[in-house]
Design a protein around this motif. Structure first.
Motif, PDB file in Angstrom:
ATOM      1  N   PHE A 204       0.819  -1.219   0.000  1.00 38.09           N
ATOM      2  CA  PHE A 204       0.000   0.000   0.000  1.00 38.09           C
ATOM      3  C   PHE A 204       0.853   1.271   0.000  1.00 38.09           C
ATOM      4  N   ALA A 205       1.991   1.231   0.689  1.00 45.09           N
ATOM      5  CA  ALA A 205       2.845   2.424   0.728  1.00 45.09           C
ATOM      6  C   ALA A 205       3.849   2.380  -0.421  1.00 45.09           C
ATOM      7  N   SER A 206       3.323   2.286  -1.632  1.00 49.63           N
ATOM      8  CA  SER A 206       4.189   2.214  -2.814  1.00 49.63           C
ATOM      9  C   SER A 206       3.470   2.861  -3.987  1.00 49.63           C
ATOM     10  N   SER A 207       4.128   2.825  -5.123  1.00 52.20           N
ATOM     11  CA  SER A 207       3.506   3.403  -6.324  1.00 52.20           C
ATOM     12  C   SER A 207       2.665   2.370  -7.063  1.00 52.20           C
ATOM     13  N   ALA A 208       2.360   1.237  -6.412  1.00 51.40           N
ATOM     14  CA  ALA A 208       1.595   0.189  -7.089  1.00 51.40           C
ATOM     15  C   ALA A 208       0.181   0.656  -7.423  1.00 51.40           C
ATOM     16  N   LEU A 209      -0.446   1.390  -6.507  1.00 50.12           N
ATOM     17  CA  LEU A 209      -1.849   1.761  -6.700  1.00 50.12           C
ATOM     18  C   LEU A 209      -2.028   3.199  -7.176  1.00 50.12           C
ATOM     19  N   TYR A 210      -1.116   4.083  -6.778  1.00 52.96           N
ATOM     20  CA  TYR A 210      -1.212   5.485  -7.175  1.00 52.96           C
ATOM     21  C   TYR A 210       0.182   5.986  -7.524  1.00 52.96           C
ATOM     22  N   PRO A 211       0.282   6.935  -8.464  1.00 56.48           N
ATOM     23  CA  PRO A 211       1.599   7.530  -8.739  1.00 56.48           C
ATOM     24  C   PRO A 211       2.085   8.313  -7.517  1.00 56.48           C
ATOM     25  N   LEU A 212       3.386   8.435  -7.385  1.00 55.70           N
ATOM     26  CA  LEU A 212       3.930   9.124  -6.212  1.00 55.70           C
ATOM     27  C   LEU A 212       3.504  10.591  -6.156  1.00 55.70           C
ATOM     28  N   MET A 215       0.381  10.823  -4.344  1.00 53.52           N
ATOM     29  CA  MET A 215       0.616  10.654  -2.904  1.00 53.52           C
ATOM     30  C   MET A 215       1.041  11.989  -2.290  1.00 53.52           C
ATOM     31  N   ALA A 216       1.938  12.683  -3.005  1.00 50.36           N
ATOM     32  CA  ALA A 216       2.466  13.949  -2.478  1.00 50.36           C
ATOM     33  C   ALA A 216       1.367  14.993  -2.309  1.00 50.36           C
ATOM     34  N   GLU A 217       0.371  14.906  -3.174  1.00 47.63           N
ATOM     35  CA  GLU A 217      -0.733  15.875  -3.085  1.00 47.63           C
ATOM     36  C   GLU A 217      -1.490  15.738  -1.764  1.00 47.63           C
ATOM     37  N   SER A 218      -1.608  14.495  -1.291  1.00 41.75           N
ATOM     38  CA  SER A 218      -2.376  14.289  -0.064  1.00 41.75           C
ATOM     39  C   SER A 218      -1.487  14.291   1.180  1.00 41.75           C
ATOM     40  N   SER A 219      -0.258  13.807   1.069  1.00 46.92           N
ATOM     41  CA  SER A 219       0.622  13.773   2.241  1.00 46.92           C
ATOM     42  C   SER A 219       2.077  13.674   1.791  1.00 46.92           C
ATOM     43  N   VAL A 220       2.853  14.679   2.169  1.00 45.70           N
ATOM     44  CA  VAL A 220       4.277  14.656   1.805  1.00 45.70           C
ATOM     45  C   VAL A 220       4.985  13.517   2.543  1.00 45.70           C
ATOM     46  N   LEU A 221       4.575  13.307   3.791  1.00 46.42           N
ATOM     47  CA  LEU A 221       5.188  12.234   4.581  1.00 46.42           C
ATOM     48  C   LEU A 221       4.944  10.873   3.920  1.00 46.42           C
ATOM     49  N   CYS A 226       6.725   6.221   0.708  1.00 44.57           N
ATOM     50  CA  CYS A 226       6.631   5.430  -0.537  1.00 44.57           C
ATOM     51  C   CYS A 226       7.951   5.480  -1.309  1.00 44.57           C
ATOM     52  N   ALA A 227       8.589   6.646  -1.271  1.00 41.19           N
ATOM     53  CA  ALA A 227       9.849   6.801  -2.017  1.00 41.19           C
ATOM     54  C   ALA A 227      10.979   6.006  -1.372  1.00 41.19           C
ATOM     55  N   LEU A 228      10.838   5.681  -0.094  1.00 41.84           N
ATOM     56  CA  LEU A 228      11.861   4.881   0.591  1.00 41.84           C
ATOM     57  C   LEU A 228      11.579   3.384   0.512  1.00 41.84           C
ATOM     58  N   PRO A 230      11.399  -0.086  -1.006  1.00 38.91           N
ATOM     59  CA  PRO A 230      12.007  -0.745  -2.176  1.00 38.91           C
ATOM     60  C   PRO A 230      10.981  -1.350  -3.133  1.00 38.91           C
ATOM     61  N   PHE A 231       9.792  -1.671  -2.592  1.00 41.87           N
ATOM     62  CA  PHE A 231       8.764  -2.257  -3.461  1.00 41.87           C
ATOM     63  C   PHE A 231       8.362  -1.270  -4.562  1.00 41.87           C
ATOM     64  N   THR A 232       8.376   0.036  -4.238  1.00 45.16           N
ATOM     65  CA  THR A 232       8.069   1.066  -5.238  1.00 45.16           C
ATOM     66  C   THR A 232       8.977   0.905  -6.458  1.00 45.16           C
ATOM     67  N   TYR A 233      10.258   0.612  -6.194  1.00 38.89           N
ATOM     68  CA  TYR A 233      11.226   0.527  -7.296  1.00 38.89           C
ATOM     69  C   TYR A 233      11.057  -0.769  -8.093  1.00 38.89           C
ATOM     70  N   ALA A 234      10.611  -1.813  -7.410  1.00 37.89           N
ATOM     71  CA  ALA A 234      10.300  -3.046  -8.151  1.00 37.89           C
ATOM     72  C   ALA A 234       9.140  -2.783  -9.113  1.00 37.89           C
ATOM     73  N   VAL A 235       8.116  -2.065  -8.603  1.00 37.68           N
ATOM     74  CA  VAL A 235       6.951  -1.744  -9.436  1.00 37.68           C
ATOM     75  C   VAL A 235       7.373  -0.904 -10.635  1.00 37.68           C
ATOM     76  N   GLU A 236       8.182   0.108 -10.378  1.00 40.15           N
ATOM     77  CA  GLU A 236       8.582   1.006 -11.469  1.00 40.15           C
ATOM     78  C   GLU A 236       9.489   0.321 -12.479  1.00 40.15           C
ATOM     79  N   LEU A 237      10.353  -0.576 -11.989  1.00 38.19           N
ATOM     80  CA  LEU A 237      11.216  -1.329 -12.910  1.00 38.19           C
ATOM     81  C   LEU A 237      10.354  -2.155 -13.865  1.00 38.19           C
ATOM     82  N   ILE A 238       9.327  -2.790 -13.314  1.00 38.03           N
ATOM     83  CA  ILE A 238       8.428  -3.608 -14.139  1.00 38.03           C
ATOM     84  C   ILE A 238       7.616  -2.710 -15.078  1.00 38.03           C
ATOM     85  N   ARG A 239       7.106  -1.607 -14.519  1.00 36.25           N
ATOM     86  CA  ARG A 239       6.257  -0.701 -15.326  1.00 36.25           C
ATOM     87  C   ARG A 239       7.025  -0.189 -16.553  1.00 36.25           C
TER      88      ARG A 239
END
Lengths: 282, 250
Positions: A204-212, A215-221, A226-228, A230-239
């Protein structure tokens, strides 16, 4: 009689060099695929889980969640198109944790010992086990992509080929995390904790469901978390790979995290250093 | 070559001064024992004596920090590969994959020891015949009886042609007939194939007068001699109780 000269009728032709390692690697992958083939419910659940997200969750969000043009897409895309790479990674995440679960189960039942008393180095055995899990996850992802194609998720044809190395790398990263976790889990019952504290937050805390950026629009934290992840980067590598592009930052993070966690798992399973040796075995 | 200076038979297993602790609990204290080639040696001790810990050290599941363990001259710590290649192990807890067939389990084990697939099948047929499971090759392990599953584990341990077999309480949980079958099978391997055997047990009736016996109690070796020597004028049971009772009282 010397140690090198067998004398009894029971002697077998063993190979401890690279030829033997190829046999051992083949054996580990073959067993994992065989077990997977015998566990039909595992295959079905691995496929149903992302399909439920694709058919129900994505269909519902399609009308309320607008997506502006986001790399690597060259135009506006439907939400189900956006979410598909994340679901591919989700399959691999669950598979990595499933492998972790089976390692703990094998340890509890004693089956793990069969692997660990092999004459080949432990790093090689664990890496083979990791690659066997990756092979299973790649089969699952391609089955999912085939079904998604009928749901109008149609990446370029070359993307199906170019995504393969990305799937192998992301599968290795998630499998390595699972392998390390398996060395820290004492009992099978503790696996529920993995579900709550690893799988769900990572997904859930990744770019799998929403672009980063969303996420920033609703919460910078939340964006930073999400940017920290590693699953985010797996998703983006595949995307990116699915659309014929290479995301170098994602590649670097995925490779780096794989090295760290695989190294930690090998350390943990090393009898002279790791966590396993510190436990009472009987 | 694991032969000593007096030209005695080569040692299949040589354990010298091995200790191991779980935190503050000392599980093994300066344990030494030897198993020559083609000998049936028994490691006798009650539950918790340290038998499984010693097996875990020999098989390198745990690291032996003190002392040395050599399998056919190969130090388990320095040369784990060649040492483990000479070892066949039957663990106390069942470790066959119940969902797979006997053949699939044997094939997996053979691959883990670097054997080619073509050789595996021929080997598997030979070892299942040896353990009298020829007709069960393609049966799922889950469908085997306890005694058959134990024999399948022995077949698996023999797949790669080891010269030392470690069996950790292999007859626990078996009925009398199956127990006798397993014991006889392993004794046949010693006499006909020259395999060295270290048989961990707490069952005295599995030991014969000529067997080499190491009595392990609370992590210490209390006796290491042929069974008839340990028994003296009485029975092995009396001698064992006298040894372990005296230790417990101290």
């Amino acid at each position: 009689m010397s140690a090198e000269e067998p004398s009894t009728s029971l002697r077998a032709h063993r190979r401890l060099g690279w030829g033997g390692r190829v046999s051992a690697f083949r054996g580990v992958v073959w067993r994992e695929m065989l077990r997977f083939a015998k566990q039909r419910e595992r295959f079905v659940s691995a496929l149903v889980r992302p399909l439920v997200w694709l058919f129900i969750f994505a269909a519902g969000f399609r009308s309320v969640l607008g997506l502006s043009i986001t790399e690597p897409y060259e135009t506006y895309v439907l939400y189900e198109v956006y979410v598909t790479p994340g679901l591919c990674a989700m399959i691999q995440l669950f598979n990595g944790m499933q492998s972790s679960l089976s390692m703990v189960y094998d340890r509890e039942t004693g089956a793990m010992r069969t692997l660990l008393v092999s004459p080949f180095p432990r790093w090689f055995l664990l890496s083979s086990k990791l690659m066997a899990g990756v092979a299973v996850s790649v089969v699952q992802v391609y089955a999912f992509l085939a079904v998604a194609w009928f749901w109008d998720v149609e990446p370029p044809r070359m993307g199906y080929i170019m995504v393969l190395p990305a799937l192998i790398l992301s599968g290795m990263m998630l499998g390595a995390i699972g392998l390390f976790l398996s060395s820290t889990i004492r009992q099978l019952e503790n696996f529920a904790g993995i579900m709550n504290f690893v799988i769900f937050p990572m997904f859930f805390a990744s770019s799998a469901l929403y672009p980063l950026w969303r996420m920033a629009e609703s919460s910078v934290l939340l964006h930073d978390i999400c940017a920290l992840n590693p699953f985010t980067y797996a998703v983006e590598l595949i995307r990116f790979a699915l659309y014929g592009q290479l995301n170098t930052v994602a590649l670097a993070v995925v490779v780096g995290v794989t090295i760290v966690f695989l190294g930690a798992a090998i350390f943990a399973y090393d009898p002279s250093k790791g966590l396993i040796a510190k436990r009472r075995g009987g | 070559m694991a032969t000593d200076a007096n030209n005695l038979p080569p040692l299949a297993l040589d354990v010298e001064g091995v200790s191991h602790s779980y935190g503050s609990l000392k599980a093994l204290d300066e344990v030494s024992l030897r198993v020559p080639e083609g000998v049936f040696a028994a490691l006798l001790g009650i539950n918790g004596a340290g038998k499984t810990t010693l097996f875990s050290l020999i098989t390198r599941l745990y690291d032996n920090v003190t002392g040395s363990i050599k399998v056919w001259g190969h130090d388990v710590r320095r040369k784990p590969g060649p040492a483990l290649a000479e070892l066949g192990v039957v663990f106390q807890s069942r470790s066959l994959d119940r969902d797979l067939s006997v053949w699939q389990n044997l094939s997996y084990h053979a691959a883990l020891h670097g054997m080619s697939r073509s050789e595996s099948r021929a080997r598997a047929e030979a070892v299942v015949d040896l353990v009298r499971l020829g007709d069960k090759m393609d049966s799922r392990v889950a469908a085997l009886s306890g005694g058959q599953a134990r024999r399948a584990e022995i077949a698996r341990a023999l797949m790669h042609g080891p010269r030392l077999l470690l069996l950790d309480e292999p007859t626990v949980g078996l009925d009398v007939k199956s127990r006798l079958e397993v014991v006889e099978l392993v004794r046949d391997l010693v006499s006909k194939e020259g395999v060295g055997v270290l048989w961990a047990t707490h069952l005295l009736d599995e030991i014969r007068p000529a067997d080499q016996v190491t009595v392990l109690h609370k992590g210490q070796v209390l006796a290491d001699a042929p069974a008839d020597e340990i028994s003296g004028e009485g029975t092995l049971s009396d001698a064992f109780l006298a040894l372990t009772g005296r230790e417990a009282a101290a």
